[in-house]
Design an enzyme around this catalytic site. Sequence first.
Site, mmCIF file in Angstrom:
data_model
loop_
_atom_site.group_PDB
_atom_site.id
_atom_site.type_symbol
_atom_site.label_atom_id
_atom_site.label_comp_id
_atom_site.label_asym_id
_atom_site.label_seq_id
_atom_site.Cartn_x
_atom_site.Cartn_y
_atom_site.Cartn_z
ATOM 1 N N CYS A 382 0.844 -1.197 0.000
ATOM 2 C CA CYS A 382 0.000 0.000 0.000
ATOM 3 C C CYS A 382 0.887 1.257 0.000
ATOM 4 O O CYS A 382 1.424 1.603 -1.044
ATOM 5 C CB CYS A 382 -0.973 -0.052 1.175
ATOM 6 S SG CYS A 382 -2.433 0.957 0.864
ATOM 7 N N HIS A 508 -3.647 -5.034 0.605
ATOM 8 C CA HIS A 508 -3.024 -5.558 1.838
ATOM 9 C C HIS A 508 -3.124 -7.092 1.857
ATOM 10 O O HIS A 508 -4.074 -7.642 2.412
ATOM 11 C CB HIS A 508 -3.737 -4.994 3.062
ATOM 12 C CG HIS A 508 -3.483 -3.544 3.273
ATOM 13 N ND1 HIS A 508 -2.435 -3.082 4.036
ATOM 14 C CD2 HIS A 508 -4.124 -2.459 2.806
ATOM 15 C CE1 HIS A 508 -2.445 -1.765 4.028
ATOM 16 N NE2 HIS A 508 -3.463 -1.359 3.292
ATOM 17 N N GLU A 510 -1.608 -9.116 3.627
ATOM 18 C CA GLU A 510 -1.460 -9.684 4.977
ATOM 19 C C GLU A 510 -2.794 -10.085 5.588
ATOM 20 O O GLU A 510 -2.842 -10.972 6.450
ATOM 21 C CB GLU A 510 -0.720 -8.708 5.906
ATOM 22 C CG GLU A 510 -1.443 -7.412 6.254
ATOM 23 C CD GLU A 510 -1.178 -6.264 5.283
ATOM 24 O OE1 GLU A 510 -0.913 -6.545 4.096
ATOM 25 O OE2 GLU A 510 -1.264 -5.100 5.699
HETATM 26 N N1 GLN Z 1 -1.900 6.720 2.880
HETATM 27 C C1 GLN Z 1 -2.001 5.964 1.683
HETATM 28 C C2 GLN Z 1 -3.387 6.077 1.061
HETATM 29 O O1 GLN Z 1 -4.313 6.483 1.701
HETATM 30 C C3 GLN Z 1 -1.683 4.506 1.948
HETATM 31 C C4 GLN Z 1 -2.711 3.810 2.771
HETATM 32 C C5 GLN Z 1 -2.233 2.497 3.313
HETATM 33 O O2 GLN Z 1 -1.060 2.197 3.279
HETATM 34 N N2 GLN Z 1 -3.145 1.723 3.858
HETATM 35 O O3 GLN Z 1 -3.558 5.741 -0.083
#
Ligand code: GLN
Length: 556
Positions: A382, A508, A510
């Site tokens: 992310c 994600h 995970e």
């Molecule tokens: N801050 C970034 C976004 O909002 C990444 C978010 C995250 O890593 N969950 O896109």
Amino acid sequence: MPAKYIFVTGGVVSSLGKGLAAASIGCLLESRGIKVNIMKFDPYLNVDPGTMSPFQHGEVFVTDDGAETDLDLGHYERFTHAKLSRDNNWTTGRLYEQIIAKERRGDYLGKTVQVIPHVTNEIKAAMKKVAQDVDVAIVEIGGTVGDIESLPFMEAIRQMRQELGREHTLFVHVTLVPFIAAAQELKTKPTQHSVKELLSIGIQPDILLCRTDRFLAKDIKSKIALFCNVAEEAVITAKDVASIYEVPVVFAHENVDTLVLKCLHMEAKDRDLAKWEDIVHRVYNPKDTVTIGIVGKYVEYEDSYKSLKEALVHGALAHNLKLQLNWIEAEGLETGDNSYEAQLEGYDGILVPGGFGKRGIEGMLIAIRYAREKKVPYFGICLGMQTACIEFARNVVGLEEANSSEFDPATAHRVIYKLRELRGVEELGGTMRLGAWTCKIEPDTLAHKIYGKDEISERHRHRYEFNREYEEPMTAAGLRISGSTPDGTYVEMVELPDHPHFIGCQFHPEFKSKPLEPHPLFRTFIGAAYEYGLKRRAQKETAEIEMFHRPEKIRI
Ligand code: GLN
């Protein structure tokens, strides 16, 4: 057959591992062929944990349907096959939001809306909803017995026993039996008090899971049984263990499943825990160690990356390795000189996880550049994918001002910008791209090799995206976009073909890794890291031997 219910409460102190206990009971029941679902009630007033700080609350776990939930749901998914959704996690805030909406609609027909029966009825309805189509619903009540805010939930489970009877409901209380060093004794009084507290609200526990650092001798168990009015066989030693995956095995040793089945008058096949025993065997018999550095902002508090940590453990276990995890404070790398190298040296793999806000970003970029140039296996999740794109744009494409509009709204090169669908949305609660989305994987990519599939589904939680206007210069310079949404709107995965293992994903992974089903992205990252580490160690050894054989060099 209507479902039976197991209610899990906690006493004495928080953090006794109620969530893990609930998940492990679920795991044990599944090992006997019983279908379970698990849910949690959180007594706080936030509608969901989405806007809470990871320091306060730990990780926000995301389900397929895009609910932002308590991290205990992560344990439920890792330990069982239950399919979780927003129905599996309720907060007081969300219950009240629903009740107040009904009241405003006029659903209560002129009645006074009260905690009993209106709030308790909503709680019971939520429990009954997750109990459809399963044999047993396990219901965890957050907080500690005696808290004012958990009272409506306690009252609701008391009513459930009243409504359904003993054969269909079971109260499991997780409590603490501390060893007092000065007296060299295990103390049962906190447990007695906690049970007394439960009794005062009309709940007599059936099973006591006693958290302790040593096995409870028969006399201690008898004493607890006598004072707390439970059967002696129902006083269970829930001993501290080195790995959370040992908990089902420890509970099996104490025959928790047999006891639960007996209390609920259920028949089941014999227990088969072979796969979990194999996991425990691997935990205690690793062939070697793999060392991973996580560069992040919330490093002080491990719970903020719970699923990530577990997914890395799963990846390591898949290779029979012990995971050595070091958390590297991103800001600490922003030294302005080369001293960051000493901090980043010695890792077999570097990972930048998800995160929000500007703090530490420059440090993450330093770590990514290091991994890219030194060919250290890199995995960006992310925010870790977004920062990998920014680093590439700045240092390879030459766009010095490249940034995300999250960190610098005025930058000339917004390589990462606000999700187009969210422009103009200022509210913070639940306003992200959340939950499962399909991603198409490009052939002949590392991503394709890892997944072995053309299409995957992964969970998301973000507000910013890769800006396709920069696709042309970035790909011309060597970045490969290896995954996108099927309609091409969003970039979901990037990689560097001229690097042994450099991969980033907008989702994600995970959240979907389990000990028995390690996620392919984690399994292969750990595999690549271990290989790199072996090579690095071999090179170091050769250099040392050379030094040894040429002592004049040492003298210089
Ligand atoms: N801050 C970034 C976004 O909002 C990444 C978010 C995250 O890593 N969950 O896109």
